[in-house]
Write a protein that holds these residues in place. Structure first.
Motif, PDB file in Angstrom:
ATOM      1  N   ILE A  44       0.889  -1.220   0.023  1.00  0.00           N
ATOM      2  CA  ILE A  44       0.243   0.191   0.129  1.00  0.00           C
ATOM      3  C   ILE A  44       0.971   1.271  -0.028  1.00  0.00           C
ATOM      4  N   LEU A  45       1.880   1.004   0.913  1.00  0.00           N
ATOM      5  CA  LEU A  45       2.866   2.395   0.904  1.00  0.00           C
ATOM      6  C   LEU A  45       3.358   2.722  -0.341  1.00  0.00           C
ATOM      7  N   HIS A  46       3.983   1.466  -1.252  1.00  0.00           N
ATOM      8  CA  HIS A  46       4.588   1.795  -2.357  1.00  0.00           C
ATOM      9  C   HIS A  46       3.509   2.131  -3.474  1.00  0.00           C
ATOM     10  N   MET A  47       2.479   1.718  -3.588  1.00  0.00           N
ATOM     11  CA  MET A  47       1.667   2.110  -4.457  1.00  0.00           C
ATOM     12  C   MET A  47       0.903   3.437  -4.310  1.00  0.00           C
ATOM     13  N   SER A  48       0.801   3.945  -3.201  1.00  0.00           N
ATOM     14  CA  SER A  48       0.064   5.148  -2.908  1.00  0.00           C
ATOM     15  C   SER A  48       0.602   6.582  -3.459  1.00  0.00           C
ATOM     16  N   ASP A  49      -0.142   7.091  -4.218  1.00  0.00           N
ATOM     17  CA  ASP A  49       0.174   8.541  -4.637  1.00  0.00           C
ATOM     18  C   ASP A  49       0.574   9.273  -3.522  1.00  0.00           C
ATOM     19  N   TYR A  50       0.262   9.212  -2.536  1.00  0.00           N
ATOM     20  CA  TYR A  50       0.423  10.170  -1.249  1.00  0.00           C
ATOM     21  C   TYR A  50       1.855  10.068  -0.199  1.00  0.00           C
ATOM     22  N   VAL A  51       2.704   8.843  -0.844  1.00  0.00           N
ATOM     23  CA  VAL A  51       3.607   8.493  -0.131  1.00  0.00           C
ATOM     24  C   VAL A  51       4.975   8.295  -0.918  1.00  0.00           C
ATOM     25  N   PHE A  52       6.034   8.790  -0.385  1.00  0.00           N
ATOM     26  CA  PHE A  52       7.472   8.656  -1.135  1.00  0.00           C
ATOM     27  C   PHE A  52       8.263   7.912  -0.249  1.00  0.00           C
ATOM     28  N   PRO A  53       8.867   6.801  -0.779  1.00  0.00           N
ATOM     29  CA  PRO A  53      10.087   6.202   0.145  1.00  0.00           C
ATOM     30  C   PRO A  53      11.194   6.857   0.278  1.00  0.00           C
ATOM     31  N   LEU A  54      11.592   6.890   1.292  1.00  0.00           N
ATOM     32  CA  LEU A  54      12.935   7.449   1.781  1.00  0.00           C
ATOM     33  C   LEU A  54      14.071   6.420   1.741  1.00  0.00           C
ATOM     34  N   VAL A  55      14.790   6.102   2.545  1.00  0.00           N
ATOM     35  CA  VAL A  55      15.800   5.107   3.046  1.00  0.00           C
ATOM     36  C   VAL A  55      15.789   4.491   4.132  1.00  0.00           C
ATOM     37  N   ASN A  56      16.153   3.376   4.570  1.00  0.00           N
ATOM     38  CA  ASN A  56      16.290   2.491   5.709  1.00  0.00           C
ATOM     39  C   ASN A  56      14.707   2.374   6.228  1.00  0.00           C
ATOM     40  N   ASP A  57      13.763   1.986   5.047  1.00  0.00           N
ATOM     41  CA  ASP A  57      12.536   1.634   5.391  1.00  0.00           C
ATOM     42  C   ASP A  57      11.841   2.583   6.220  1.00  0.00           C
ATOM     43  N   GLU A  58      12.114   3.768   5.520  1.00  0.00           N
ATOM     44  CA  GLU A  58      11.301   5.243   6.212  1.00  0.00           C
ATOM     45  C   GLU A  58      10.721   5.643   4.849  1.00  0.00           C
ATOM     46  N   TYR A  59       9.292   6.460   5.364  1.00  0.00           N
ATOM     47  CA  TYR A  59       8.614   7.067   4.166  1.00  0.00           C
ATOM     48  C   TYR A  59       8.098   8.387   4.756  1.00  0.00           C
ATOM     49  N   ILE A  60       7.799   9.206   3.944  1.00  0.00           N
ATOM     50  CA  ILE A  60       7.179  10.346   4.188  1.00  0.00           C
ATOM     51  C   ILE A  60       6.086  10.704   3.438  1.00  0.00           C
ATOM     52  N   THR A  61       4.981  11.167   3.697  1.00  0.00           N
ATOM     53  CA  THR A  61       4.021  11.577   2.842  1.00  0.00           C
ATOM     54  C   THR A  61       4.020  12.790   2.361  1.00  0.00           C
ATOM     55  N   ARG A  62       2.892  13.227   1.332  1.00  0.00           N
ATOM     56  CA  ARG A  62       2.906  14.776   0.753  1.00  0.00           C
ATOM     57  C   ARG A  62       2.621  15.759   1.834  1.00  0.00           C
ATOM     58  N   ALA A  63       1.672  15.252   2.903  1.00  0.00           N
ATOM     59  CA  ALA A  63       1.315  16.151   3.970  1.00  0.00           C
ATOM     60  C   ALA A  63       2.526  16.460   4.649  1.00  0.00           C
ATOM     61  N   GLY A  64       3.600  15.406   4.975  1.00  0.00           N
ATOM     62  CA  GLY A  64       4.933  15.686   5.522  1.00  0.00           C
ATOM     63  C   GLY A  64       5.749  16.623   4.747  1.00  0.00           C
ATOM     64  N   ILE A  65       5.784  16.536   3.556  1.00  0.00           N
ATOM     65  CA  ILE A  65       6.734  17.342   2.611  1.00  0.00           C
ATOM     66  C   ILE A  65       6.348  18.694   2.565  1.00  0.00           C
ATOM     67  N   PHE A  66       4.973  18.799   2.297  1.00  0.00           N
ATOM     68  CA  PHE A  66       4.380  20.300   1.852  1.00  0.00           C
ATOM     69  C   PHE A  66       4.125  21.124   2.940  1.00  0.00           C
ATOM     70  N   THR A  67       3.395  20.425   4.013  1.00  0.00           N
ATOM     71  CA  THR A  67       2.808  21.280   5.270  1.00  0.00           C
ATOM     72  C   THR A  67       4.149  22.330   5.747  1.00  0.00           C
ATOM     73  N   GLY A  68       3.466  23.289   5.406  1.00  0.00           N
ATOM     74  CA  GLY A  68       4.676  24.514   5.851  1.00  0.00           C
ATOM     75  C   GLY A  68       5.436  25.108   4.757  1.00  0.00           C
ATOM     76  N   TYR A  69       5.409  24.375   3.560  1.00  0.00           N
ATOM     77  CA  TYR A  69       6.303  24.599   2.398  1.00  0.00           C
ATOM     78  C   TYR A  69       5.988  26.174   1.844  1.00  0.00           C
ATOM     79  N   VAL A  70       7.111  26.881   1.577  1.00  0.00           N
ATOM     80  CA  VAL A  70       6.901  28.203   1.106  1.00  0.00           C
ATOM     81  C   VAL A  70       7.191  28.333  -0.605  1.00  0.00           C
ATOM     82  N   PHE A  71       6.210  28.812  -1.213  1.00  0.00           N
ATOM     83  CA  PHE A  71       6.482  29.062  -2.696  1.00  0.00           C
ATOM     84  C   PHE A  71       5.745  30.189  -3.080  1.00  0.00           C
ATOM     85  N   SER A  72       5.722  30.726  -4.416  1.00  0.00           N
ATOM     86  CA  SER A  72       5.272  31.991  -4.673  1.00  0.00           C
ATOM     87  C   SER A  72       5.073  31.863  -6.158  1.00  0.00           C
TER      88      SER A  72
END
Length: 500
Positions: A44-72
């Protein structure tokens, strides 16, 4: 998986904003009463569009990446003159990709800003939705809730302007003034809710001095360009421009999430190395003037198995199976046939490509599940609600079966996929995804009364013609392999049914 279990999983992946492991995810599921093996949880983690695999069996969601992200982004002259701004792709990839641009929540000074509507030139609309890619930008524009025109009503020429969802520029400033050259600085407050805080970032107007902001943005464009070029070699063209950008901002967050960031749309006007390039029936951001390859260093080892298995796996979605079964029920009622003693073997053969071999035990299990599902659907079948979509569904299924069969033949182990023309392969894969998406939509009972039959019919015209075009060169390669002694499919060749 039950509806409740699916919601538990989706809510976790929408809300989790910290790095987690597969074990964390599995323990959470168990604590919520979801019965699932560890391997299924990892899948499920590998197929989900909301999840990105990192290293050492760690994952981060889009919410984890982009919450607080600054763009313009920088509003155009047309927008500043009208005192409003259009969002389009400007929040891509920082918000949930499932959120339509007109449904983004904008906040300024601690309060939600109410959207309104304004007449926007088609040129500006096309520019501001361009990152959705060719084939998607226009539907996104026409699906804006403030637009009253239907896509099917403008077959021969586009309108010069359209009424679209906008937000007032004066609400995001302290003094109510917004000048051309000023930027809108954005920050994601709540990813799940697509809530974005916005404020005016004034332009420094002294023409004799290059501002620090401008210098920092030049560095941003340089970093972004280098990141994109590196991603092309490492990742190739991904499933969409949005996904490509999401990986860029994930892997280069420290360099790109700055106090004075540029924007992707300005970068594409700025760069001489990167632009929009055709990719099958879609488009991608790629090296300017170069053909976008389907096979490269990033996938040449896995493309053989991934190409066929990832596609065939999509066939097993419940709504695709339901579409075939409801089509059978509709035909039997229309033709006054009794299906109480129906043999579903023909239906199984229709659903799965002939190259897809099942054991007798597997076939019996599939037949049993289809028979059970048929009984459920027939018991609850409403011919009056199904009638408006029945004929368009039949047409979608016909194209799906043709694409599925050709795809299955190309995925046969004896076929060298690298021998096929790459653009045609890309188109075939895209057609498959598009047709599956249409079947998913037509089987969504909650949206059935609003299914855009006319628009889908128009889209199918193009998809059917496209399939006819690519079928010939792809089938020629298959025929060549067959003559070289390989048995590709049960049938002697792939034949395209005449359009009716």
């Amino acid at each position: 998986m039950t509806y409740k279990e699916n919601n538990i999983i989706e809510n976790y992946l929408l809300q989790q904003d910290k790095i987690f492991t597969s074990d964390d995810f599995y323990k959470f599921l168990k604590s919520e009463g979801v019965r699932m093996s560890m391997s299924d949880a990892i899948d499920i983690l590998h197929m989900s569009d909301y999840v990105f695999p990192l290293v050492n069996d760690e994952y981060i969601t889009r919410a984890g990446i982009f919450t607080g992200y600054v763009f313009s982004f920088k509003p155009s002259k047309e927008e500043v003159n009208k005192g409003v701004f259009l969002l389009g792709h400007r929040c891509m990839p920082f918000i949930n990709p499932e959120t339509a641009p007109d449904s983004i929540s904008v906040m300024a000074h601690g309060a939600i800003i109410k959207s309104s509507s304004a007449k926007i030139s088609m040129n500006l609309a096309m520019d501001t939705f361009s990152l959705y890619g060719e084939g998607y930008a226009i539907p996104y524009i026409f699906n804006d809730k403030k637009n009253k025109l239907s896509l099917s009503s403008v077959r021969y020429s586009m309108p010069t302007e359209m009424r679209l969802t906008v937000w007032p520029l004066d609400k995001i400033t302290e003094d109510g003034k917004f000048c051309y050259g000023d930027r809108v600085l954005c920050r994601v407050i709540n990813w799940e809710e697509s809530l974005v805080e916005m404020m005016r970032h004034p332009c420094q107007t002294d023409s004799l001095i290059v501002s620090n902001d401008a210098i920092e943005r030049e560095q941003w464009y340089s970093d972004f360009e280098n990141s994109l070029l590196a991603s092309f070699d490492k990742l190739g063209p991904m499933n969409s421009i949005e996904e490509q950008l999401a990986y860029i901002f994930l892997e280069n967050k420290i360099k790109l999430c700055t106090k004075n960031p540029g924007s992707v749309e300005e970068f594409l006007e700025h760069t001489t190395k990167i632009g929009f390039e055709p990719y099958g029936v879609e488009s991608r951001i790629w090296k300017k003037g170069e053909s976008v390859p389907y096979i490269g260093e990033w996938n040449k080892e896995s493309i053989k198995s991934d190409f066929i298995m990832s596609q065939i796996a999509m066939t097993f979605t419940p709504r695709v199976i339901d579409a075939y079964i409801e089509n059978l029920i509709y035909d039997n009622i229309k033709n006054k046939k009794d299906d109480s003693e129906h043999d579903f073997s023909d239906l199984v053969d229709l659903i799965f490509p002939s190259v897809f071999i099942m054991t007798q035990a597997e076939r019996r299990l599939v037949l049993l599940n289809i028979e059970k599902r048929h009984d459920i659907l027939k018991r609850n079948y409403n011919r009056f609600s199904d009638y408006p979509v029945a004929e368009i569904r039949k047409r979608i299924l016909k194209l799906f079966s043709q694409v599925n069969e050709l795809l299955g033949a190309i995925g046969h182990p004896s076929v060298k996929i690298e021998n096929f023309p790459q653009q045609e392969l890309a188109i075939l894969s895209q057609l498959y995804s598009h047709v599956v998406h249409l079947l998913e939509e037509v089987e969504n009972v909650f949206l059935r009364n609003h299914f855009p039959v006319d628009e889908v019919s128009l889209s199918l015209d193009g998809m059917e013609e496209t399939f006819e075009d690519i079928c010939v060169p792809l089938s020629c390669v298959l025929e060549s392999d067959r003559k070289n002694g390989f048995e590709i499919v049960k049938n002697d060749s792939i034949e395209l049914e005449d359009k009716k």
